[in-house]
Design a protein around this motif. Structure first.
Motif, PDB file in Angstrom:
ATOM      1  N   MET A   1       0.833  -1.193   0.000  1.00 49.00           N
ATOM      2  CA  MET A   1       0.000   0.000   0.000  1.00 49.00           C
ATOM      3  C   MET A   1       0.869   1.245   0.000  1.00 49.00           C
ATOM      4  N   ARG A   2       0.622   2.112  -0.969  1.00 52.19           N
ATOM      5  CA  ARG A   2       1.389   3.346  -1.087  1.00 52.19           C
ATOM      6  C   ARG A   2       0.737   4.455  -0.253  1.00 52.19           C
ATOM      7  N   ILE A   3       1.535   5.460   0.097  1.00 51.23           N
ATOM      8  CA  ILE A   3       1.040   6.581   0.886  1.00 51.23           C
ATOM      9  C   ILE A   3       1.086   7.849   0.045  1.00 51.23           C
ATOM     10  N   GLY A   4      -0.077   8.477  -0.121  1.00 54.23           N
ATOM     11  CA  GLY A   4      -0.168   9.747  -0.829  1.00 54.23           C
ATOM     12  C   GLY A   4      -0.709  10.819   0.100  1.00 54.23           C
ATOM     13  N   PHE A   5      -0.682  12.056  -0.362  1.00 51.21           N
ATOM     14  CA  PHE A   5      -1.114  13.209   0.436  1.00 51.21           C
ATOM     15  C   PHE A   5      -2.255  13.914  -0.281  1.00 51.21           C
ATOM     16  N   GLN A   6      -3.405  14.003   0.362  1.00 53.96           N
ATOM     17  CA  GLN A   6      -4.561  14.704  -0.180  1.00 53.96           C
ATOM     18  C   GLN A   6      -4.592  16.116   0.409  1.00 53.96           C
ATOM     19  N   THR A   7      -4.292  17.108  -0.424  1.00 53.41           N
ATOM     20  CA  THR A   7      -4.277  18.490   0.065  1.00 53.41           C
ATOM     21  C   THR A   7      -5.680  19.070   0.152  1.00 53.41           C
ATOM     22  N   GLY A   8      -6.644  18.463  -0.564  1.00 54.95           N
ATOM     23  CA  GLY A   8      -8.007  18.971  -0.567  1.00 54.95           C
ATOM     24  C   GLY A   8      -8.128  20.273  -1.338  1.00 54.95           C
ATOM     25  N   LYS A  27      11.049  14.111  -0.912  1.00 52.25           N
ATOM     26  CA  LYS A  27      12.376  13.567  -0.605  1.00 52.25           C
ATOM     27  C   LYS A  27      12.282  12.333   0.282  1.00 52.25           C
ATOM     28  N   LEU A  28      11.247  12.298   1.126  1.00 49.33           N
ATOM     29  CA  LEU A  28      11.091  11.189   2.058  1.00 49.33           C
ATOM     30  C   LEU A  28      10.585   9.923   1.371  1.00 49.33           C
ATOM     31  N   GLY A  29       9.901  10.074   0.259  1.00 54.20           N
ATOM     32  CA  GLY A  29       9.420   8.902  -0.465  1.00 54.20           C
ATOM     33  C   GLY A  29       7.918   8.809  -0.585  1.00 54.20           C
ATOM     34  N   LEU A  30       7.208   9.920  -0.386  1.00 56.27           N
ATOM     35  CA  LEU A  30       5.763   9.923  -0.567  1.00 56.27           C
ATOM     36  C   LEU A  30       5.417   9.520  -1.995  1.00 56.27           C
ATOM     37  N   ASP A  31       4.331   8.758  -2.163  1.00 56.45           N
ATOM     38  CA  ASP A  31       3.957   8.276  -3.501  1.00 56.45           C
ATOM     39  C   ASP A  31       3.341   9.360  -4.371  1.00 56.45           C
ATOM     40  N   SER A  32       2.433  10.173  -3.805  1.00 56.76           N
ATOM     41  CA  SER A  32       1.659  11.078  -4.650  1.00 56.76           C
ATOM     42  C   SER A  32       1.099  12.244  -3.856  1.00 56.76           C
ATOM     43  N   VAL A  33       0.753  13.302  -4.586  1.00 52.89           N
ATOM     44  CA  VAL A  33       0.112  14.488  -4.022  1.00 52.89           C
ATOM     45  C   VAL A  33      -1.134  14.768  -4.846  1.00 52.89           C
ATOM     46  N   TRP A  34      -2.254  15.036  -4.164  1.00 51.71           N
ATOM     47  CA  TRP A  34      -3.535  15.220  -4.840  1.00 51.71           C
ATOM     48  C   TRP A  34      -4.177  16.535  -4.410  1.00 51.71           C
ATOM     49  N   SER A  45      -4.244  24.276 -10.883  1.00 42.92           N
ATOM     50  CA  SER A  45      -3.233  25.313 -10.638  1.00 42.92           C
ATOM     51  C   SER A  45      -2.337  25.022  -9.434  1.00 42.92           C
ATOM     52  N   PRO A  46      -2.908  24.677  -8.263  1.00 40.70           N
ATOM     53  CA  PRO A  46      -2.030  24.363  -7.129  1.00 40.70           C
ATOM     54  C   PRO A  46      -1.149  23.151  -7.399  1.00 40.70           C
ATOM     55  N   LEU A  47      -1.691  22.174  -8.116  1.00 40.11           N
ATOM     56  CA  LEU A  47      -0.919  20.969  -8.407  1.00 40.11           C
ATOM     57  C   LEU A  47       0.294  21.299  -9.260  1.00 40.11           C
ATOM     58  N   ALA A  48       0.107  22.174 -10.234  1.00 38.23           N
ATOM     59  CA  ALA A  48       1.229  22.582 -11.089  1.00 38.23           C
ATOM     60  C   ALA A  48       2.246  23.411 -10.294  1.00 38.23           C
ATOM     61  N   TRP A  49       1.753  24.317  -9.469  1.00 42.39           N
ATOM     62  CA  TRP A  49       2.629  25.216  -8.713  1.00 42.39           C
ATOM     63  C   TRP A  49       3.456  24.440  -7.696  1.00 42.39           C
ATOM     64  N   TRP A  50       2.778  23.637  -6.864  1.00 46.82           N
ATOM     65  CA  TRP A  50       3.495  22.872  -5.846  1.00 46.82           C
ATOM     66  C   TRP A  50       4.309  21.745  -6.478  1.00 46.82           C
ATOM     67  N   GLY A  51       3.744  21.116  -7.491  1.00 46.11           N
ATOM     68  CA  GLY A  51       4.421  19.987  -8.127  1.00 46.11           C
ATOM     69  C   GLY A  51       5.689  20.370  -8.846  1.00 46.11           C
ATOM     70  N   SER A  52       5.809  21.631  -9.238  1.00 47.24           N
ATOM     71  CA  SER A  52       7.017  22.069  -9.946  1.00 47.24           C
ATOM     72  C   SER A  52       8.253  21.994  -9.064  1.00 47.24           C
ATOM     73  N   ARG A  53       8.057  21.898  -7.743  1.00 46.41           N
ATOM     74  CA  ARG A  53       9.182  21.809  -6.808  1.00 46.41           C
ATOM     75  C   ARG A  53       9.554  20.360  -6.490  1.00 46.41           C
ATOM     76  N   VAL A  57       7.169  12.465  -6.765  1.00 43.60           N
ATOM     77  CA  VAL A  57       5.776  12.134  -6.466  1.00 43.60           C
ATOM     78  C   VAL A  57       4.894  12.235  -7.702  1.00 43.60           C
ATOM     79  N   ARG A  58       3.904  11.356  -7.746  1.00 46.18           N
ATOM     80  CA  ARG A  58       2.873  11.491  -8.767  1.00 46.18           C
ATOM     81  C   ARG A  58       1.974  12.664  -8.396  1.00 46.18           C
ATOM     82  N   LEU A  59       1.411  13.305  -9.396  1.00 47.07           N
ATOM     83  CA  LEU A  59       0.606  14.503  -9.194  1.00 47.07           C
ATOM     84  C   LEU A  59      -0.805  14.239  -9.713  1.00 47.07           C
TER      85      LEU A  59
END
Length: 370
Positions: A1-8, A27-34, A45-53, A57-59
């Protein structure tokens, strides 16, 4: 089971500290950000902005609302995001509910399953770029027929000018009702669940099996299907204090995220066996007594759909979640709770990551709250 982060989705303004946390978790190894959207911040827009850094992680949009964009507009954004992220993008889609669709977007809501089928078909046509996009459906017609009201009769079938980075971008459908869950298994690459309770796992697996039974051969195999579930996480020494953080969230969804006669979130929670207390929650919420509504949410319900309490308690409960159909646990909470969970998963999907790493990152972001 992978661990992702739901920003809402955002509340009154952009959440503080979230970009710092996402970079640290990458850097820690999180699978994805949503990211999500309702009728305020958008999902892309937030996904592109935060994901650019980030680099790893999958976006994912979790979820982008169907009625917010035409299928081709959504496909353009997905195509663009996939290029910019070098193939890390996941397109999460959902029908939302009649209050938002008809009240915010001014579009009819009826027959959401049929509309979803057409929508996904058009998005996939754009991504494949095999031929000009055409569709003759009940909801979408490309090109627009000459006899359509207001049409000039000059519509032309087109292909995207940009060549896709990948011809197939994973599509995850948000679904809560039984038919919607089966539809996700039939036509999508994944299902995003809301209010997942491990004790209902057999029922969820059965609904997915219904969809897999009629899944077309051209779709990816069922064993590659992704099941995402958003699970709130609040690490506190006291369980009740942790549950108090989640109660307003449940009260909002059960009481105010949908009309009384068509609240799909409440219906989902009702199916867990909490209809009677949630009827009271809804009554209080709709009467404007939001604090009382939150207080009326049973602690047992909170503990079924969330991870709350001391870190050691959460560690003990994680194996129960790991045994479910969930392949990606999308945790949602403040950075301190999130990183405490990442440290607790060292024996699971993030094996080998040192506690000291999580601790140093926690020290950097703990003062900020999402």
């Amino acid at each position: 089971m992978r661990i992702g982060f739901q920003t809402g989705y955002w509340s009154r303004r952009p959440p503080k500290g979230i970009q710092q946390f996402i970079v640290a978790a990458d850097k820690l190894g999180l699978d994805s950000v949503w990211t999500a959207e309702a009728y305020g911040s958008d999902a892309f827009s937030p996904l592109a902005w935060w994901g650019s850094r980030t680099k790893n992680v999958r976006l994912g949009t979790g979820i982008a609302q169907l009625s917010a964009r035409t299928p081709t507009a959504t496909a353009m954004q997905a195509l663009t995001m996939d290029h910019l992220s070098k193939g890390r993008f996941v397109l999460g889609l959902g029908a939302s509910g009649p209050q938002v669709v008809e009240g915010w977007y001014g579009q009819p809501y009826k027959r959401p399953l049929a509309r979803t089928r057409e929508y996904v078909d058009i998005v996939r046509q754009v991504m494949r770029r095999e031929a000009p996009v055409t569709h003759d459906g009940s909801f979408y017609q490309l090109p627009l027929p000459a006899e359509a009201p207001g049409a000039m009769g000059l519509g032309k079938a087109l292909k995207p000018t940009v060549h896709p980075f990948r011809p197939e971008i994973p599509i995850v459908l948000a679904a809560q009702g039984p038919k919607n869950v089966a539809l996700a298994a039939e036509i999508a690459d994944g299902w995003m669940a809301g209010f997942y309770a491990p004790r209902m796992d057999d029922e969820f697996r059965a609904l997915l099996a219904e969809g897999f039974d009629v899944r077309s051969e051209e779709r990816s195999a069922a064993d590659r299907f992704e099941v995402c579930a958003t699970v709130p996480v609040v690490v506190r020494d006291d369980v009740e204090a942790a549950a108090d953080v989640i109660r307003p969230h449940i009260a909002l969804y059960a009481g105010g995220m949908g009309a009384k006669e068509a609240n799909f979130h409440k219906q989902s929670l009702d199916r867990l066996g909490y209809k009677e207390p949630l009827d009271k929650v809804q009554e209080l919420y709709l009467a404007g007594r939001k604090e009382e509504a939150a207080a009326a949410v049973p602690t047992q319900l909170v503990e079924e759909i969330a991870l709350v309490g001391p870190a050691e308690k959460i560690r003990r409960e994680l194996p129960t979640w790991e045994k479910t159909a969930i392949t990606t646990l999308l945790v949602q909470g403040d950075p301190a709770s999130m990183l405490a969970l990442l440290a607790a998963t060292q024996d699971m999907s993030l094996a080998g990551r040192a506690r000291s790493t999580a601790g140093s990152l926690l020290a950097k972001v703990a003062p900020s709250k999402v």
